[in-house]
Design a protein around this motif. Sequence first.
Motif, PDB file in Angstrom:
ATOM      1  N   THR A   1     -37.746  34.845   9.208  1.00  0.00           N
ATOM      2  CA  THR A   1     -36.753  35.745   8.641  1.00  0.00           C
ATOM      3  C   THR A   1     -36.790  37.044   9.432  1.00  0.00           C
ATOM      4  O   THR A   1     -37.819  37.723   9.458  1.00  0.00           O
ATOM      5  CB  THR A   1     -37.039  36.026   7.159  1.00  0.00           C
ATOM      6  OG1 THR A   1     -37.141  34.768   6.472  1.00  0.00           O
ATOM      7  CG2 THR A   1     -35.907  36.833   6.544  1.00  0.00           C
ATOM      8  N   TRP A   2     -35.695  37.343  10.105  1.00  0.00           N
ATOM      9  CA  TRP A   2     -35.574  38.589  10.858  1.00  0.00           C
ATOM     10  C   TRP A   2     -34.899  39.601   9.939  1.00  0.00           C
ATOM     11  O   TRP A   2     -33.806  39.348   9.426  1.00  0.00           O
ATOM     12  CB  TRP A   2     -34.719  38.389  12.115  1.00  0.00           C
ATOM     13  CG  TRP A   2     -35.297  37.444  13.130  1.00  0.00           C
ATOM     14  CD1 TRP A   2     -35.691  36.158  12.925  1.00  0.00           C
ATOM     15  CD2 TRP A   2     -35.517  37.727  14.524  1.00  0.00           C
ATOM     16  NE1 TRP A   2     -36.157  35.613  14.107  1.00  0.00           N
ATOM     17  CE2 TRP A   2     -36.057  36.553  15.102  1.00  0.00           C
ATOM     18  CE3 TRP A   2     -35.312  38.848  15.333  1.00  0.00           C
ATOM     19  CZ2 TRP A   2     -36.395  36.472  16.452  1.00  0.00           C
ATOM     20  CZ3 TRP A   2     -35.637  38.761  16.683  1.00  0.00           C
ATOM     21  CH2 TRP A   2     -36.183  37.597  17.235  1.00  0.00           C
ATOM     22  N   ILE A   3     -35.556  40.732   9.752  1.00  0.00           N
ATOM     23  CA  ILE A   3     -35.064  41.725   8.793  1.00  0.00           C
ATOM     24  C   ILE A   3     -34.826  43.045   9.520  1.00  0.00           C
ATOM     25  O   ILE A   3     -35.739  43.580  10.141  1.00  0.00           O
ATOM     26  CB  ILE A   3     -36.097  41.923   7.661  1.00  0.00           C
ATOM     27  CG1 ILE A   3     -36.285  40.593   6.898  1.00  0.00           C
ATOM     28  CG2 ILE A   3     -35.657  43.047   6.721  1.00  0.00           C
ATOM     29  CD1 ILE A   3     -37.464  40.619   5.938  1.00  0.00           C
TER      30      ILE A   3
ATOM     31  N   LEU B   1     -30.122  29.536   1.897  1.00  0.00           N
ATOM     32  CA  LEU B   1     -30.987  28.772   2.784  1.00  0.00           C
ATOM     33  C   LEU B   1     -32.390  28.612   2.206  1.00  0.00           C
ATOM     34  O   LEU B   1     -33.184  27.845   2.722  1.00  0.00           O
ATOM     35  CB  LEU B   1     -31.079  29.471   4.151  1.00  0.00           C
ATOM     36  CG  LEU B   1     -29.744  29.663   4.884  1.00  0.00           C
ATOM     37  CD1 LEU B   1     -29.926  30.578   6.085  1.00  0.00           C
ATOM     38  CD2 LEU B   1     -29.176  28.321   5.324  1.00  0.00           C
ATOM     39  N   THR B   2     -32.695  29.381   1.156  1.00  0.00           N
ATOM     40  CA  THR B   2     -34.059  29.404   0.630  1.00  0.00           C
ATOM     41  C   THR B   2     -34.188  28.801  -0.765  1.00  0.00           C
ATOM     42  O   THR B   2     -35.127  28.078  -1.049  1.00  0.00           O
ATOM     43  CB  THR B   2     -34.560  30.875   0.564  1.00  0.00           C
ATOM     44  OG1 THR B   2     -34.333  31.486   1.821  1.00  0.00           O
ATOM     45  CG2 THR B   2     -36.035  30.923   0.257  1.00  0.00           C
ATOM     46  N   LEU B   3     -33.242  29.132  -1.668  1.00  0.00           N
ATOM     47  CA  LEU B   3     -33.439  28.805  -3.084  1.00  0.00           C
ATOM     48  C   LEU B   3     -33.126  27.364  -3.491  1.00  0.00           C
ATOM     49  O   LEU B   3     -33.845  26.792  -4.301  1.00  0.00           O
ATOM     50  CB  LEU B   3     -32.632  29.776  -3.955  1.00  0.00           C
ATOM     51  CG  LEU B   3     -33.056  31.251  -3.845  1.00  0.00           C
ATOM     52  CD1 LEU B   3     -32.142  32.123  -4.692  1.00  0.00           C
ATOM     53  CD2 LEU B   3     -34.497  31.422  -4.297  1.00  0.00           C
ATOM     54  N   PRO B   4     -32.047  26.758  -2.978  1.00  0.00           N
ATOM     55  CA  PRO B   4     -31.683  25.426  -3.487  1.00  0.00           C
ATOM     56  C   PRO B   4     -32.677  24.337  -3.067  1.00  0.00           C
ATOM     57  O   PRO B   4     -33.500  24.540  -2.179  1.00  0.00           O
ATOM     58  CB  PRO B   4     -30.314  25.166  -2.869  1.00  0.00           C
ATOM     59  CG  PRO B   4     -29.828  26.482  -2.415  1.00  0.00           C
ATOM     60  CD  PRO B   4     -31.052  27.254  -2.033  1.00  0.00           C
ATOM     61  N   GLU B   5     -32.541  23.205  -3.718  1.00  0.00           N
ATOM     62  CA  GLU B   5     -33.403  22.070  -3.366  1.00  0.00           C
ATOM     63  C   GLU B   5     -32.862  21.352  -2.140  1.00  0.00           C
ATOM     64  O   GLU B   5     -33.620  20.766  -1.370  1.00  0.00           O
ATOM     65  CB  GLU B   5     -33.457  21.085  -4.548  1.00  0.00           C
ATOM     66  CG  GLU B   5     -34.199  21.657  -5.753  1.00  0.00           C
ATOM     67  CD  GLU B   5     -33.954  20.861  -7.032  1.00  0.00           C
ATOM     68  OE1 GLU B   5     -33.306  19.783  -6.962  1.00  0.00           O
ATOM     69  OE2 GLU B   5     -34.403  21.323  -8.096  1.00  0.00           O
ATOM     70  N   THR B   6     -31.532  21.371  -2.005  1.00  0.00           N
ATOM     71  CA  THR B   6     -30.898  20.651  -0.898  1.00  0.00           C
ATOM     72  C   THR B   6     -30.043  21.616  -0.082  1.00  0.00           C
ATOM     73  O   THR B   6     -29.278  22.402  -0.656  1.00  0.00           O
ATOM     74  CB  THR B   6     -30.001  19.512  -1.449  1.00  0.00           C
ATOM     75  OG1 THR B   6     -30.806  18.628  -2.214  1.00  0.00           O
ATOM     76  CG2 THR B   6     -29.326  18.741  -0.321  1.00  0.00           C
TER      77      THR B   6
ATOM     78  N   SER C   1     -31.928  34.076   9.650  1.00  0.00           N
ATOM     79  CA  SER C   1     -32.855  33.043   9.184  1.00  0.00           C
ATOM     80  C   SER C   1     -32.923  31.927  10.205  1.00  0.00           C
ATOM     81  O   SER C   1     -31.897  31.507  10.742  1.00  0.00           O
ATOM     82  CB  SER C   1     -32.370  32.452   7.851  1.00  0.00           C
ATOM     83  OG  SER C   1     -32.407  33.433   6.844  1.00  0.00           O
ATOM     84  N   MET C   2     -34.140  31.453  10.466  1.00  0.00           N
ATOM     85  CA  MET C   2     -34.324  30.306  11.359  1.00  0.00           C
ATOM     86  C   MET C   2     -35.214  29.299  10.654  1.00  0.00           C
ATOM     87  O   MET C   2     -36.221  29.681  10.060  1.00  0.00           O
ATOM     88  CB  MET C   2     -34.990  30.753  12.659  1.00  0.00           C
ATOM     89  CG  MET C   2     -34.186  31.777  13.437  1.00  0.00           C
ATOM     90  SD  MET C   2     -35.077  32.241  14.932  1.00  0.00           S
ATOM     91  CE  MET C   2     -34.044  33.608  15.491  1.00  0.00           C
TER      92      MET C   2
ATOM     93  N   GLY D   1     -35.164  21.778  17.533  1.00  0.00           N
ATOM     94  CA  GLY D   1     -34.521  21.389  16.284  1.00  0.00           C
ATOM     95  C   GLY D   1     -34.339  22.545  15.318  1.00  0.00           C
ATOM     96  O   GLY D   1     -34.087  22.350  14.130  1.00  0.00           O
ATOM     97  N   THR D   2     -34.434  23.768  15.831  1.00  0.00           N
ATOM     98  CA  THR D   2     -34.330  24.954  14.980  1.00  0.00           C
ATOM     99  C   THR D   2     -32.868  25.350  14.763  1.00  0.00           C
ATOM    100  O   THR D   2     -32.081  25.382  15.701  1.00  0.00           O
ATOM    101  CB  THR D   2     -35.067  26.133  15.645  1.00  0.00           C
ATOM    102  OG1 THR D   2     -36.378  25.723  15.983  1.00  0.00           O
ATOM    103  CG2 THR D   2     -35.106  27.343  14.722  1.00  0.00           C
ATOM    104  N   LEU D   3     -32.534  25.677  13.506  1.00  0.00           N
ATOM    105  CA  LEU D   3     -31.201  26.183  13.179  1.00  0.00           C
ATOM    106  C   LEU D   3     -31.288  27.673  12.914  1.00  0.00           C
ATOM    107  O   LEU D   3     -32.321  28.143  12.422  1.00  0.00           O
ATOM    108  CB  LEU D   3     -30.667  25.503  11.914  1.00  0.00           C
ATOM    109  CG  LEU D   3     -29.985  24.128  11.981  1.00  0.00           C
ATOM    110  CD1 LEU D   3     -28.604  24.259  12.629  1.00  0.00           C
ATOM    111  CD2 LEU D   3     -30.795  23.099  12.725  1.00  0.00           C
ATOM    112  N   ALA D   4     -30.219  28.398  13.238  1.00  0.00           N
ATOM    113  CA  ALA D   4     -30.223  29.841  12.975  1.00  0.00           C
ATOM    114  C   ALA D   4     -28.927  30.260  12.295  1.00  0.00           C
ATOM    115  O   ALA D   4     -27.840  29.825  12.694  1.00  0.00           O
ATOM    116  CB  ALA D   4     -30.402  30.615  14.284  1.00  0.00           C
ATOM    117  N   VAL D   5     -29.070  31.078  11.258  1.00  0.00           N
ATOM    118  CA  VAL D   5     -27.909  31.674  10.591  1.00  0.00           C
ATOM    119  C   VAL D   5     -28.080  33.191  10.608  1.00  0.00           C
ATOM    120  O   VAL D   5     -29.111  33.721  10.199  1.00  0.00           O
ATOM    121  CB  VAL D   5     -27.743  31.159   9.145  1.00  0.00           C
ATOM    122  CG1 VAL D   5     -26.804  32.062   8.353  1.00  0.00           C
ATOM    123  CG2 VAL D   5     -27.215  29.737   9.145  1.00  0.00           C
ATOM    124  N   VAL D   6     -27.044  33.847  11.112  1.00  0.00           N
ATOM    125  CA  VAL D   6     -27.051  35.296  11.290  1.00  0.00           C
ATOM    126  C   VAL D   6     -26.160  35.890  10.194  1.00  0.00           C
ATOM    127  O   VAL D   6     -25.021  35.460  10.054  1.00  0.00           O
ATOM    128  CB  VAL D   6     -26.480  35.613  12.694  1.00  0.00           C
ATOM    129  CG1 VAL D   6     -26.268  37.094  12.876  1.00  0.00           C
ATOM    130  CG2 VAL D   6     -27.404  35.051  13.772  1.00  0.00           C
TER     131      VAL D   6
END
Lengths: 257, 480, 199
Positions: C168-170, B247-252, B290-291, B232-237
């Motif tokens: 987080t891959w950096i 992907l980190t700051l918002p609530e939703t 980010s995953m 169930g992992t998502l990844a954004v490159v």
Amino acid sequence: MRIALFVTCLADTMFPQAAKATVRLLERLGHEVVFPEQQTCCGQMHVNTGYQRDALPLVRRHVRTFDPYDVVVAPSGSCVGSVRHQHATVARRAGDERLAGRAESVAGRTYELSELLVDVLGVTDVGAYYPHRVTYHPTCHSLRMLRVGDRPLRLLREVRGLDLVELPAAEQCCGFGGTFAVKNADTSTAMLADKMRHVLATGADVCTAGDSSCLMHIGGGLARLRTGVRTVHLAEILASTEPSQTADERSRLAVRP
Amino acid sequence: MTRTFLGMPATAPAGVGQLRGEESFPAAARRSLADPQLRRNLGHATRTIRAKSAGVIGELPDWQELRSAGSAIKADVLARLPELLEQLEAKVTEAGGVVHWAADANEANRIVTDLVRATGSDRVIKVKSMATQEIGLNEALAEAGIEPVETDLAELIVQLGDDRPSHILVPAIHRNRAEIREIFLRAMPEVDPALTDEPAVLAAAARRYLRQTFLHTKVAVSGANFAVAETGTLAVVESEGNGRMCLTLPETLITVMGVEKVVPTWRDLEVFLQLLPRASTGERMNPYTSMWTGVTPGDGPQAFHLVLLDNGRSAVLADEVGRQALHCIRCSACLNVCPVYERTGGHAYGSVYPGPIGAVLSPQLTGVADNASLPYASSLCGACFDACPVKIDIPELLVHLRAEAVEARRRPTAESVAMAAAAYTMDRPRLYEAAQRAARLSRLAGRRGRGLPPPLNGWTGSRDLPDPPAQTFRDWWAER
Amino acid sequence: MSSRDLVLGRLRAALAEGGQPPVQVPRDYRPEGTLDLDQLVERLTDYRAHVHRVPEAAVADTVAGLLPAGATVVVPPGLPRAWLPSEVTTLTDDGLDNERIAAADAVVTGAAVAVAETGTVVLDGSPDQGRRVLSLLPDRHVCVLRADQVVATVPQALARLSPHRPLTWISGPSATSDIELNRVEGVHGPRNLHVILLP
């Protein structure tokens, strides 16, 4: 070796000198060349334009014509590419698995000229003499469909008197692409302009390749610009020898001012 | 009966999103070709990226093995797509996410709009995403009174310039630094009027401009490069850190993803994380990946929605030859090596998916009749196939789609009549020889082909046709 | 019919014809490689990260040397205190708000894994690395890495990581290639990345 010539419709009709040179070259190397007269066209133009159904009888004819031969050669990377990568597909699309199988068998015995010389006949020095500054355009289908690699260059390097100059951005398409040059004429012209610029930058008096179609395209552009640079098929260069030149060939091969 | 009918693979609906151009490729290309600045920008950019990519690919001794693995994983994904999606749904749900299914662009836009409305936010920050461009999400949000803020630098350039993206990876590839500076000076609020066209200065301006927006926006919308069914992992490159911000700051967080982006196992990422950066930006690894799996208590968005999008993909999947277009990992390598793309740019393709992959993907998503000129927007040079990190045989697909386009026509055209006549002649050696003789004798084309009728005069507009020879090869052979 | 059933039904119908043969995935690419710490250093540096190879006892001094006098540093709750110089103001994360994190001069974290071939450090939210936001908002990220956390290849890194943690891959500082496809460092993420590599 007995070799069947798949002349290709373009060489047959418009550029017989490339086909004649192929015959002379192979005979000079001691092989027997036969010309199956029932051959016409491999159907590549139809396939590449979307007319696979119309191409089916042409594929059938090609397979029937060349099936009896152990070795088939064509002076065209593009047409050999069609035989190898399209004929079985056309047959399968039409649901003719038997034809597809035979097409694959014929394809396995069909070679582009430089492949035949280097891989099958095992020669790179064909005894040619061609005293010109030459640049080589590796046509897309020879390069990427057939992966002929440096075979043509290895053959050219052995030609006596020939000054081989590297073509910048050689692997870029010249913009022909069959009906692409008609349907997308403006884009094709832009690609051709860059190819011609690179050819002219080499200072060569002859641009050669293994495909009459691409040479027709590049040569057509160079002629329109009256550059004086000519296009000559690889087979013609490899077939040229000093003593065997006829007066007619001498005048044709000579560089125009 | 109705159930069966509804369950049939369907193409993407018209009138929403950006998969169809307003004019044919040759017509649109003509305008781009007439723009020398555009051609210089594209030529420079694609040459740069080709060299960089070749360099880092050359460092890997097992590049071809990675390509083969990537291609096979994608083929496996397509063969088991329904079960993998169900597995993904279960795992994301288990980890605290909510999964939504969208049959087409309209439904996806509605789902996202409703989710944003439910948060009470009138603004979303966006990470660059092809899927949301494809469905026209920004337009749908704006219509609902929600402001979408693109945070990727190139997307920002496009958005501020009121422009359209022209490249999958670098949507503003058609703009050079001087043009970008002008756009920023014109459209970026509170920009420093002393802005120079140094890339670092331009990047810093974007950093300043977006910082407060990042810190104070409660909802983000992203795409996804990969989704792992097993976990169930998502990844954004990404590169800039705008992705991490969203992907980190918002609530939703709302992620919109084409169904084909699923991969079976965690381990499969080891292949794609090697293929994608080297093929796309020409880096050994992109600056940030980010995953995340569902929701992590105390870290990042506490509400996560995953929207699984069909929008024509089922129709692509239904074509056994055509489905390999769904292998695409959106790296853009095929654009960067394509001699046609390099000269026409991306806008000529009409769709958000330009270049060779666009020429095979867009017509399949919409049905080939709606993008009939795209399969012909290639010289079939094959450079795209060699560059593709997941080995999509784009030339084969182009030829396949051309046949589909021709066979979908109801009425004969001048071309189809000519093609049929040519095939008829070429299947009869006697007629063929007669035709050869006719061509030689009549010189129908006139001197050097300049008198050819349309469309053949397009060719002879800039090239001379050689004169037919005095003797065909077969005549010569017969006389020997 | 729900959209879920509709989409899944369409996909099943698309695959129905001819049945789908199982696909074998050839995995004859390199699963691992020979570890070379110099390669890690070279590749981090190539992407404009600054690398400092020091013994563990020298971490605090190294960190001090990277910061302006009187600097404020955000740290995750599980970071070894010995890594922090005494002369900086430390903000330990106990749910700090974003504005305070963003206003800090730097963040110091540990790491989970590093990949030598690609010049990558991976954070997995362990106590010495903290929430993702910590390493995102400050403009300077100091990442302390132990040699035994370094692997040669991407497959080895994934094998060590848990998909159930936020990762987080950096690879170098924040960068973009969006202007004429040239890599330019410094957009939204930290513009300065320092990696302190311990033996």
